[in-house]
Every structure is written in structure tokens, then in C-alpha cells.
Scaffold this active site. Structure first.
Site, PDB file in Angstrom:
ATOM      1  N   GLY A   1       0.683  -1.114   0.038  1.00 15.81           N
ATOM      2  CA  GLY A   1      -0.088   0.014  -0.081  1.00 15.81           C
ATOM      3  C   GLY A   1       0.768   1.172   0.113  1.00 15.81           C
ATOM      4  O   GLY A   1       2.040   1.391  -0.012  1.00 15.81           O
TER       5      GLY A   1
ATOM      6  N   ASP B   1       0.336  -9.239   2.144  1.00 17.62           N
ATOM      7  CA  ASP B   1      -0.645  -8.461   1.398  1.00 17.62           C
ATOM      8  C   ASP B   1      -1.661  -9.153   0.704  1.00 17.62           C
ATOM      9  O   ASP B   1      -1.337 -10.225   0.195  1.00 17.62           O
ATOM     10  CB  ASP B   1      -0.120  -7.306   0.671  1.00 17.62           C
ATOM     11  CG  ASP B   1      -0.874  -5.938   0.516  1.00 17.62           C
ATOM     12  OD1 ASP B   1      -2.144  -6.135  -0.020  1.00 17.62           O
ATOM     13  OD2 ASP B   1      -0.437  -4.821   0.578  1.00 17.62           O
ATOM     14  N   ASN B   2      -2.859  -8.855   0.791  1.00 19.72           N
ATOM     15  CA  ASN B   2      -4.033  -9.537  -0.069  1.00 19.72           C
ATOM     16  C   ASN B   2      -4.358  -8.747  -1.549  1.00 19.72           C
ATOM     17  O   ASN B   2      -5.190  -9.102  -2.232  1.00 19.72           O
ATOM     18  CB  ASN B   2      -5.367  -9.856   0.759  1.00 19.72           C
ATOM     19  CG  ASN B   2      -5.956  -8.712   1.037  1.00 19.72           C
ATOM     20  OD1 ASN B   2      -5.595  -7.513   0.693  1.00 19.72           O
ATOM     21  ND2 ASN B   2      -7.415  -8.679   1.431  1.00 19.72           N
TER      22      ASN B   2
ATOM     23  N   SER C   1      -4.574   6.125  13.810  1.00 20.59           N
ATOM     24  CA  SER C   1      -4.697   7.546  13.039  1.00 20.59           C
ATOM     25  C   SER C   1      -5.326   8.510  14.061  1.00 20.59           C
ATOM     26  O   SER C   1      -5.713   8.330  15.219  1.00 20.59           O
ATOM     27  CB  SER C   1      -6.050   7.198  12.056  1.00 20.59           C
ATOM     28  OG  SER C   1      -6.382   8.394  11.672  1.00 20.59           O
ATOM     29  N   ALA C   2      -5.114   9.952  13.647  1.00 20.23           N
ATOM     30  CA  ALA C   2      -5.408  10.762  14.393  1.00 20.23           C
ATOM     31  C   ALA C   2      -7.154  11.045  14.432  1.00 20.23           C
ATOM     32  O   ALA C   2      -7.503  11.739  15.195  1.00 20.23           O
ATOM     33  CB  ALA C   2      -4.979  12.145  13.904  1.00 20.23           C
TER      34      ALA C   2
ATOM     35  N   TYR D   1     -14.923   3.625  10.652  1.00 19.79           N
ATOM     36  CA  TYR D   1     -13.425   3.404  10.415  1.00 19.79           C
ATOM     37  C   TYR D   1     -12.679   3.813  11.773  1.00 19.79           C
ATOM     38  O   TYR D   1     -11.839   3.017  12.382  1.00 19.79           O
ATOM     39  CB  TYR D   1     -12.907   4.478   9.376  1.00 19.79           C
ATOM     40  CG  TYR D   1     -11.488   4.426   9.298  1.00 19.79           C
ATOM     41  CD1 TYR D   1     -10.751   3.411   8.811  1.00 19.79           C
ATOM     42  CD2 TYR D   1     -11.045   5.653   9.440  1.00 19.79           C
ATOM     43  CE1 TYR D   1      -9.307   3.778   8.926  1.00 19.79           C
ATOM     44  CE2 TYR D   1      -9.558   6.100   9.446  1.00 19.79           C
ATOM     45  CZ  TYR D   1      -8.879   4.952   9.218  1.00 19.79           C
ATOM     46  OH  TYR D   1      -7.481   5.050   9.152  1.00 19.79           O
TER      47      TYR D   1
ATOM     48  N   LYS E   1     -10.340   1.683  14.642  1.00 18.85           N
ATOM     49  CA  LYS E   1      -8.901   1.971  15.254  1.00 18.85           C
ATOM     50  C   LYS E   1      -9.159   2.107  16.641  1.00 18.85           C
ATOM     51  O   LYS E   1      -8.052   1.408  17.273  1.00 18.85           O
ATOM     52  CB  LYS E   1      -8.446   3.513  14.637  1.00 18.85           C
ATOM     53  CG  LYS E   1      -8.302   3.131  13.081  1.00 18.85           C
ATOM     54  CD  LYS E   1      -7.028   2.285  12.860  1.00 18.85           C
ATOM     55  CE  LYS E   1      -6.757   2.409  11.375  1.00 18.85           C
ATOM     56  NZ  LYS E   1      -5.568   1.375  10.799  1.00 18.85           N
TER      57      LYS E   1
ATOM     58  N   TYR F   1      -1.085   8.542  13.056  1.00 16.55           N
ATOM     59  CA  TYR F   1      -0.788   9.329  11.719  1.00 16.55           C
ATOM     60  C   TYR F   1      -1.873  10.663  11.731  1.00 16.55           C
ATOM     61  O   TYR F   1      -2.980  10.321  11.870  1.00 16.55           O
ATOM     62  CB  TYR F   1      -0.913   8.758  10.674  1.00 16.55           C
ATOM     63  CG  TYR F   1      -0.225   7.206  10.482  1.00 16.55           C
ATOM     64  CD1 TYR F   1       0.747   6.891  11.277  1.00 16.55           C
ATOM     65  CD2 TYR F   1      -0.793   6.492   9.387  1.00 16.55           C
ATOM     66  CE1 TYR F   1       1.291   5.599  11.176  1.00 16.55           C
ATOM     67  CE2 TYR F   1      -0.253   5.200   9.264  1.00 16.55           C
ATOM     68  CZ  TYR F   1       0.942   4.783  10.285  1.00 16.55           C
ATOM     69  OH  TYR F   1       1.581   3.488   9.999  1.00 16.55           O
ATOM     70  N   PHE F   2      -1.228  11.636  11.341  1.00 16.72           N
ATOM     71  CA  PHE F   2      -2.222  12.835  11.154  1.00 16.72           C
ATOM     72  C   PHE F   2      -2.293  12.841   9.513  1.00 16.72           C
ATOM     73  O   PHE F   2      -2.816  11.867   9.305  1.00 16.72           O
ATOM     74  CB  PHE F   2      -1.567  14.176  11.392  1.00 16.72           C
ATOM     75  CG  PHE F   2      -1.563  14.545  12.974  1.00 16.72           C
ATOM     76  CD1 PHE F   2      -1.084  13.285  13.970  1.00 16.72           C
ATOM     77  CD2 PHE F   2      -2.651  14.944  13.453  1.00 16.72           C
ATOM     78  CE1 PHE F   2      -1.686  13.258  15.291  1.00 16.72           C
ATOM     79  CE2 PHE F   2      -2.982  15.080  14.776  1.00 16.72           C
ATOM     80  CZ  PHE F   2      -2.550  14.532  15.912  1.00 16.72           C
TER      81      PHE F   2
END
Ligand code: NAD
Ligand code: UFG
Length: 341
Positions: free
Chosen positions: A15, A36-37, A129-130, A153, A157, A181-182
Site C-alpha cells: 500500500g 498483503d492480499n 490514526s488521528a 472506520y 482504530k 498518523y495525522f
């Protein structure tokens, strides 16, 4: 004695962020096993990773929910650590099809952690994730800020983060870096690997770049009446290369982490949508058509990171500017106008 980390299993390594991180890990001398798929990628980025950074990289086409398939990989490859990128990431899609998101993201994480435990691998770097901060009350955001899932989503997380904290509490021999991550943007400076969204991009930078390359008519700024200096939303855009180096720093720091540490990866500086648009025009050297439209539901006015924890625990900070991000995003987009196809 603690064994040094040499071989790293990277889920979702084909990715956008995974492939860039593979380059950073190979350049640092690690051996890589990608799982990875290819549900949102192909083998092409991995071929290009090896062009940029020749090294030891093997790939298995396995779904992270497949405990048997994963177990076979762990049985053959004696990995020392895992970086877990694999998952689904589109907010709108998660609202439309929540079960798929819980299945892939939460189910995938449970399966991976079970197999890791069985094979005595307890070093993990996780892509959070932020988004777990929801609509933050204040920025810069510190890691101890309240956590809230505002869409399926985001809730996946949050569930995974909670699971990692429960796991680390039950067994402190786990070393987990949970990286929040931002807004990752940009591409590897070679222009060979980058972000290749399917269909209409949800995110700002790929959308602007597709307008610049002539694939879309104009950028619609989602709201010009926010309580920010220029009225558009503010985000903490981080160059994907800086993010990749953040993962390298996290891998190196795992030996000092007992349990689970949550760490923001951002620059600490916010940029408005208008500022990103201007920087993109500087990079492209042409006017990029733009108009102001209505607000997008669920968007926070301002969101940027407090990065002191990353500096303290990882000895890492982002160094690339918004102009660097736009220049590298443009090199990727202009050299690959239709992505990897
Ligand atoms: P991406 O879609 O480019 O990469 C994800 C990779 O995982 C793809 O190669 C895909 O084929 C693979 N994958 C998906 N489901 C899988 C499964 N069940 N089994 C095996 N492989 C599977 O996404 P990305 O932007 O590189 O994001 C990587 C991670 O970072 C994700 O977990 C995402 O939630 C997180 N993240 C991304 C952003 C962002 O803006 N890009 C922001 C915060 C967090
Ligand atoms: N924007 C536009 N026009 C567009 C696309 C985006 O004006 O065509 C604006 C958005 O309103 C927002 C900013 O550009 O103000 C950034 O939007 P993105 O969609 O690129 O990023 P978000 O901050 O909304 O979302 C990102 C990830 C999510 C993650 C969230 C919080 O895409 O997965 O950060 O970490 F949940």
C-alpha cells in the site's frame, strides 16, 4: 538477552504508506516479509520498492484474517517484529459498509495478534490514526486527549488500540508502538511509488494532483466559513517519507518500550486547505482551478499534533515542508498520471 530486530513482517506492505516504509526499512538494512492480499494494491509497488532499495524482500499473498495462512508465513520466516498497515481506510465506505470494516480491521488485527503470540513475536508497530481524537477540542493534540470514534472506520482504530492496551496490560512482554498518523501526503522523491486511490479521491492532496494533471475539473474546498484565519480547515500534513522514517524510529525504539505506547506522528504545524492549494500551485507551476463549496459533514475545523512524545520516545521529528510534500506528490502524479495502471 533481547535479540536485535533483523527481519520485519510488514502487513499491507504494497500500500501507499507500507511501500514507502519498506524502502526506509530496506535502506536501513532490515529484511522484509510482506503480507498483503492486494485488495487495494498490486505487486507493482513492491517491484518498484526493490528498484529504489535493492535488498531482502519476500512477498506472500495472504489475507491478515487468515490465521492458517499467516501461521504458515510465521513458521517459514522467523520474524522479529511486525508493522501492521493492512486494513481499510475510507471513512465514507466504512459508514456504508461497517461490517466489512469491523471484519477486516478488527478481525484482521485479532488474527494477526493471535498468530504473533503463538509464534512468540511480541514486537509490534501499529498504524493508528488521528481520527481517534474525533473533533478535538484543542490543537496541538496530546496523546492523552479524549478518544472518540466518530465513524465506523475511527471506531475500528479505537477498538484495536484498546485491544492492544488490554494485551499489553495482560502480558508486559509485548512492546507496541501505536502510531497515530495525522495527514500523510506526498510520495517517494523518486516519483516511482506514491498514493494511487481507486475512483474519486476522498483526500485533499490526491484530489488536487488529479485536477493538476487534468483528470478532474476543479478542487472544491469543503467550507470557507470555519473559525480559522482564512476560513478553511486546518490539518497537520506529513510527508510520507517522514512518516516512513517514523516507523523506522519506532522499530528501533521497541526495545525500550514495555507495553503499549501511543505516539502522534505529525509535523506539529497546521496548514489550511487554501495554503495547500497555493503550495500545490507553486509545485506544479500553473494555476489549479478551485472553488469554495459547502462544508463536508464531520470535518473538524482544526487538527494538528503535539509532537513532543515522538521526539522524546523515538528521537524522531518530521523535517519535510509543505512545499516538499507538494513537489514530491506532483512528481509522482505527473510521472504516473493514472497511478500504477
Ligand atoms: P493502502 O490502502 O494504500 O494500504 C493498505 C494495504 O493493505 C493495501 O496494500 C491492501 O491491499 C492491504 N490490505 C487491505 N486489507 C487486507 C487484508 N485483509 N489482508 C492483507 N492485506 C490487506 O492504505 P495506506 O494509506 O497505506 O494506509 C495504511 C494504514 O495506515 C491503514 O491501516 C490506514 O488505516 C492507516 N492510516 C492511513 C492514513 C492515510 O491517510 N493514508 C491515515 C491514518 C492512518
Ligand atoms: N478537502 C477539501 N476538498 C477535497 C478534499 C478534502 O476541501 O476535495 C478538505 C477537507 O474538508 C479537510 C482537508 O481538506 O479539511 C483534509 O481532508 P482529507 O480528506 O484529506 O483528510 P481528513 O483530515 O479529513 O482525514 C484524514 C484521513 C482519515 C482520518 C483523518 C484523521 O483521510 O482517514 O485524517 O486522521 F480519519
Amino acid at each position: 538477552m533481547v535479540q536485535p530486530i533483523q527481519k520485519i513482517l510488514v502487513t499491507g506492505g504494497a500500500g501507499y504508506i507500507g511501500s514507502t516504509t519498506c524502502v526506509a526499512l530496506l535502506e536501513a538494512g532490515f529484511s522484509i516479509v510482506v503480507v498483503d492480499n492486494f485488495s487495494n494494491s498490486s505487486r507493482t509497488p513492491l517491484d518498484r520498492v526493490l528498484e529504489i532499495a535493492p535488498g531482502s524482500l519476500v512477498t506472500y499473498e495472504v489475507d491478515v484474517r487468515d490465521t492458517q495462512g499467516l501461521g504458515e508465513v510465521f513458521a517459514v520466516e522467523s520474524v522479529d517484529a511486525v508493522v501492521h498497515f493492512a486494513g481499510l481506510k475510507a471513512v465514507g465506505e466504512s459508514v456504508a459498509n461497517p461490517l466489512n470494516y469491523y471484519d477486516v480491521n478488527v478481525g484482521g488485527a485479532v488474527a494477526l495478534l493471535q498468530v504473533m503470540q503463538e509464534h512468540d513475536v511480541r514486537n509490534l508497530v501499529f498504524s493508528s490514526s488521528a481520527t481517534v481524537y474525533g473533533d478535538p477540542e484543542v490543537s496541538p493534540i496530546v496523546e492523552s486527549a479524549p478518544l472518540v470514534g466518530t465513524n465506523p472506520y475511527g471506531r475500528t482504530k479505537l477498538i484495536i488500540e484498546n485491544m492492544l492496551r488490554d494485551l499489553a496490560a495482560a502480558d508486559p512482554s509485548w512492546s507496541i508502538a501505536c502510531l497515530r498518523y495525522f495527514n500523510p501526503v506526498g510520495a517517494h522523491p523518486s516519483g516511482r511509488i506514491g498514493e494511487d486511490p481507486l475512483g474519486v479521491p476522498n483526500n485533499l492532496m490526491p484530489f488536487i494532483m488529479q485536477v493538476a494533471v487534468g483528470r478532474r475539473k476543479d478542487l472544491v474546498v469543503f467550507g470557507g466559513d470555519y473559525p480559522t484565519p482564512d476560513g478553511s480547515c486546518i490539518r497537520d500534513y506529513i510527508h510520507v517519507m517522514d512518516l516512513a522514517l517514523g516507523h523506522l524510529a519506532a522499530i528501533r525504539a521497541l526495545g525500550d518500550i514495555s507495553g503499549c505506547e501511543e505516539i502522534n506522528l505529525g509535523t506539529g504545524t497546521g496548514s489550511s486547505v487554501f495554503e495547500v492549494h497555493e503550495a500545490a500551485q507553486r509545485a506544479v507551476g500553473e494555476t489549479i482551478p478551485m472553488r469554495v463549496g459547502g462544508r463536508r459533514p464531520g470535518d473538524a475545523a482544526s487538527c494538528f499534533a503535539d509532537t513532543s512524545r515522538a521526539m522524546r520516545l523515538l528521537d524522531w521529528r518530521a523535517t519535510r515542508t509543505l512545499d516538499d510534500m507538494c513537489a514530491d506528490a506532483w512528481r509522482w502524479q505527473s510521472q504516473n498520471p493514472t497511478g500504477y495502471q
